[in-house]
Design a protein around this motif. Structure first.
Motif, PDB file in Angstrom:
ATOM      1  N   SER A   4     -11.517 -20.251 -35.524  1.00 18.18           N
ATOM      2  CA  SER A   4     -10.824 -20.717 -34.332  1.00 18.18           C
ATOM      3  C   SER A   4     -11.552 -21.894 -33.709  1.00 18.18           C
ATOM      4  CB  SER A   4     -10.739 -19.586 -33.308  1.00 18.18           C
ATOM      5  OG  SER A   4     -10.110 -20.038 -32.128  1.00 18.18           O
ATOM      6  N   ALA A   5     -10.789 -22.705 -33.015  1.00 20.92           N
ATOM      7  CA  ALA A   5     -11.378 -23.757 -32.194  1.00 20.92           C
ATOM      8  C   ALA A   5     -11.875 -23.164 -30.875  1.00 20.92           C
ATOM      9  CB  ALA A   5     -10.352 -24.853 -31.931  1.00 20.92           C
ATOM     10  N   LEU A   6     -11.412 -21.957 -30.560  1.00 18.17           N
ATOM     11  CA  LEU A   6     -11.860 -21.257 -29.352  1.00 18.17           C
ATOM     12  C   LEU A   6     -13.176 -20.556 -29.666  1.00 18.17           C
ATOM     13  CD1 LEU A   6      -8.434 -19.593 -28.467  1.00 18.17           C
ATOM     14  CD2 LEU A   6      -9.342 -21.743 -27.568  1.00 18.17           C
ATOM     15  N   ALA A   7     -14.231 -21.318 -29.683  1.00 20.14           N
ATOM     16  CA  ALA A   7     -15.508 -20.810 -30.193  1.00 20.14           C
ATOM     17  C   ALA A   7     -16.495 -20.470 -29.088  1.00 20.14           C
ATOM     18  CB  ALA A   7     -16.107 -21.821 -31.146  1.00 20.14           C
ATOM     19  N   THR A   8     -16.003 -19.884 -28.026  1.00 18.47           N
ATOM     20  CA  THR A   8     -16.927 -19.451 -26.985  1.00 18.47           C
ATOM     21  C   THR A   8     -17.617 -18.173 -27.448  1.00 18.47           C
ATOM     22  OG1 THR A   8     -15.308 -18.051 -25.870  1.00 18.47           O
ATOM     23  CG2 THR A   8     -15.392 -20.378 -25.198  1.00 18.47           C
ATOM     24  N   GLU A   9     -18.728 -17.876 -26.827  1.00 20.54           N
ATOM     25  CA  GLU A   9     -19.432 -16.640 -27.163  1.00 20.54           C
ATOM     26  C   GLU A   9     -18.510 -15.433 -26.981  1.00 20.54           C
ATOM     27  OE1 GLU A   9     -23.433 -14.114 -25.920  1.00 20.54           O
ATOM     28  OE2 GLU A   9     -22.921 -15.932 -24.819  1.00 20.54           O
ATOM     29  N   ALA A  10     -17.718 -15.440 -25.913  1.00 17.71           N
ATOM     30  CA  ALA A  10     -16.801 -14.325 -25.648  1.00 17.71           C
ATOM     31  C   ALA A  10     -15.776 -14.166 -26.767  1.00 17.71           C
ATOM     32  CB  ALA A  10     -16.100 -14.530 -24.310  1.00 17.71           C
ATOM     33  N   ASN A  11     -15.233 -15.284 -27.281  1.00 13.84           N
ATOM     34  CA  ASN A  11     -14.264 -15.209 -28.379  1.00 13.84           C
ATOM     35  C   ASN A  11     -14.896 -14.676 -29.654  1.00 13.84           C
ATOM     36  OD1 ASN A  11     -13.014 -17.813 -26.768  1.00 13.84           O
ATOM     37  ND2 ASN A  11     -11.485 -16.456 -27.656  1.00 13.84           N
ATOM     38  N   ILE A  12     -16.100 -15.128 -29.941  1.00 15.41           N
ATOM     39  CA  ILE A  12     -16.787 -14.671 -31.152  1.00 15.41           C
ATOM     40  C   ILE A  12     -17.095 -13.186 -31.055  1.00 15.41           C
ATOM     41  CG2 ILE A  12     -18.897 -14.916 -32.527  1.00 15.41           C
ATOM     42  CD1 ILE A  12     -18.819 -17.944 -31.692  1.00 15.41           C
ATOM     43  N   THR A  25     -16.165 -21.486 -36.686  1.00 13.79           N
ATOM     44  CA  THR A  25     -15.572 -22.328 -35.657  1.00 13.79           C
ATOM     45  C   THR A  25     -14.950 -23.576 -36.275  1.00 13.79           C
ATOM     46  OG1 THR A  25     -17.680 -23.418 -35.257  1.00 13.79           O
ATOM     47  CG2 THR A  25     -17.161 -21.521 -33.885  1.00 13.79           C
ATOM     48  N   LYS A  26     -13.875 -24.027 -35.642  1.00 17.27           N
ATOM     49  CA  LYS A  26     -13.209 -25.260 -36.070  1.00 17.27           C
ATOM     50  C   LYS A  26     -13.617 -26.368 -35.109  1.00 17.27           C
ATOM     51  CE  LYS A  26      -8.942 -23.697 -36.005  1.00 17.27           C
ATOM     52  NZ  LYS A  26      -7.498 -23.641 -36.144  1.00 17.27           N
ATOM     53  N   PRO A  27     -13.750 -27.576 -35.579  1.00 16.45           N
ATOM     54  CA  PRO A  27     -13.562 -27.950 -36.980  1.00 16.45           C
ATOM     55  C   PRO A  27     -14.698 -27.396 -37.831  1.00 16.45           C
ATOM     56  CG  PRO A  27     -14.339 -29.831 -35.722  1.00 16.45           C
ATOM     57  CD  PRO A  27     -14.129 -28.719 -34.751  1.00 16.45           C
ATOM     58  N   PHE A  28     -14.340 -26.888 -38.984  1.00 14.96           N
ATOM     59  CA  PHE A  28     -15.344 -26.262 -39.842  1.00 14.96           C
ATOM     60  C   PHE A  28     -15.900 -27.284 -40.829  1.00 14.96           C
ATOM     61  CE2 PHE A  28     -11.261 -25.704 -41.903  1.00 14.96           C
ATOM     62  CZ  PHE A  28     -11.510 -26.124 -43.187  1.00 14.96           C
ATOM     63  N   LYS A  29     -17.077 -26.986 -41.315  1.00 16.91           N
ATOM     64  CA  LYS A  29     -17.691 -27.781 -42.382  1.00 16.91           C
ATOM     65  C   LYS A  29     -17.360 -27.081 -43.698  1.00 16.91           C
ATOM     66  CE  LYS A  29     -21.448 -29.339 -39.418  1.00 16.91           C
ATOM     67  NZ  LYS A  29     -20.945 -28.787 -38.170  1.00 16.91           N
ATOM     68  N   THR A  30     -16.841 -27.828 -44.657  1.00 17.69           N
ATOM     69  CA  THR A  30     -16.353 -27.263 -45.908  1.00 17.69           C
ATOM     70  C   THR A  30     -17.393 -26.402 -46.602  1.00 17.69           C
ATOM     71  OG1 THR A  30     -14.800 -29.074 -46.202  1.00 17.69           O
ATOM     72  CG2 THR A  30     -15.378 -27.820 -48.166  1.00 17.69           C
ATOM     73  N   GLN A  31     -18.597 -26.914 -46.766  1.00 16.97           N
ATOM     74  CA  GLN A  31     -19.623 -26.162 -47.493  1.00 16.97           C
ATOM     75  C   GLN A  31     -20.012 -24.888 -46.747  1.00 16.97           C
ATOM     76  OE1 GLN A  31     -20.451 -26.726 -50.672  1.00 16.97           O
ATOM     77  NE2 GLN A  31     -18.881 -28.281 -50.492  1.00 16.97           N
ATOM     78  N   GLU A  32     -20.026 -24.952 -45.432  1.00 17.93           N
ATOM     79  CA  GLU A  32     -20.333 -23.743 -44.645  1.00 17.93           C
ATOM     80  C   GLU A  32     -19.238 -22.689 -44.833  1.00 17.93           C
ATOM     81  OE1 GLU A  32     -20.819 -22.187 -40.046  1.00 17.93           O
ATOM     82  OE2 GLU A  32     -20.610 -24.330 -40.409  1.00 17.93           O
ATOM     83  N   LEU A  33     -17.984 -23.109 -44.755  1.00 13.12           N
ATOM     84  CA  LEU A  33     -16.876 -22.165 -44.950  1.00 13.12           C
ATOM     85  C   LEU A  33     -16.956 -21.531 -46.330  1.00 13.12           C
ATOM     86  CD1 LEU A  33     -14.207 -20.862 -44.003  1.00 13.12           C
ATOM     87  CD2 LEU A  33     -13.034 -22.849 -44.990  1.00 13.12           C
ATOM     88  N   LEU A  34     -17.178 -22.345 -47.358  1.00 14.29           N
ATOM     89  CA  LEU A  34     -17.268 -21.819 -48.722  1.00 14.29           C
ATOM     90  C   LEU A  34     -18.442 -20.853 -48.866  1.00 14.29           C
ATOM     91  CD1 LEU A  34     -16.408 -25.042 -50.736  1.00 14.29           C
ATOM     92  CD2 LEU A  34     -14.960 -23.004 -50.441  1.00 14.29           C
ATOM     93  N   ALA A  35     -19.568 -21.171 -48.256  1.00 17.23           N
ATOM     94  CA  ALA A  35     -20.739 -20.289 -48.333  1.00 17.23           C
ATOM     95  C   ALA A  35     -20.466 -18.969 -47.634  1.00 17.23           C
ATOM     96  CB  ALA A  35     -21.953 -20.977 -47.713  1.00 17.23           C
ATOM     97  N   ARG A  36     -19.795 -19.014 -46.507  1.00 22.41           N
ATOM     98  CA  ARG A  36     -19.485 -17.774 -45.781  1.00 22.41           C
ATOM     99  C   ARG A  36     -18.494 -16.905 -46.567  1.00 22.41           C
ATOM    100  NH1 ARG A  36     -21.016 -17.604 -40.295  1.00 22.41           N
ATOM    101  NH2 ARG A  36     -22.046 -19.511 -39.612  1.00 22.41           N
TER     102      ARG A  36
END
Length: 121
Positions: A76-84, A97-108
């Motif tokens: 989500s782009a709503l990346a507040t601590e409360a949302n997480i 969180t969006k915008p995401f980094k491609t390599q981070e998303l793939l690693a996760r």
């Protein structure tokens, strides 16, 4: 997510060899999971979706599948601590969180699938 973002994620995942099934809404995702003959390796949910948000979908999935059997990553782009924290409390295994980094998303994604595979041994 928006059709453009969905397509971008789909292309990234397919390029890495993942099979991807997209759903237009949370309701459609739950119906697909219910009707499938197999459990997917992972569910990737946007928090903001029509009809039912990603947190609600996550909670519904957790009624059937534990986090060790079916990893869920919310993004989500709503990346507040409360949302997480809300997402983690809803049952997601990870939050991107969006915008995401491609390599981070793939690693996760890879990490969650590996953990699930180890637990199922």
């Amino acid at each position: 997510d928006s059709p453009v973002n969905q397509l971008a994620i789909e292309l990234i995942l397919r390029r890495e060899g993942y099979k991807v099934t997209e759903c237009a809404s949370g309701i459609e995702a739950l119906e697909l999971l219910r009707d499938r003959k197999y459990v997917p390796d992972l569910v990737l949910l946007d928090v903001l979706m029509p009809e039912m948000d990603g947190m609600q979908v996550c909670q519904e999935i957790r009624k059937t599948y534990p986090s060790t059997q079916l990893p869920i990553i919310l993004f989500s782009a709503l990346a507040t601590e409360a949302n997480i924290v809300e997402g983690l409390n809803a049952g997601c295994n990870d939050f991107v969180t969006k915008p995401f980094k491609t390599q981070e998303l793939l690693a996760r994604i890879s990490s969650q699938i590996q953990i699930s595979d180890l637990v199922s041994l």
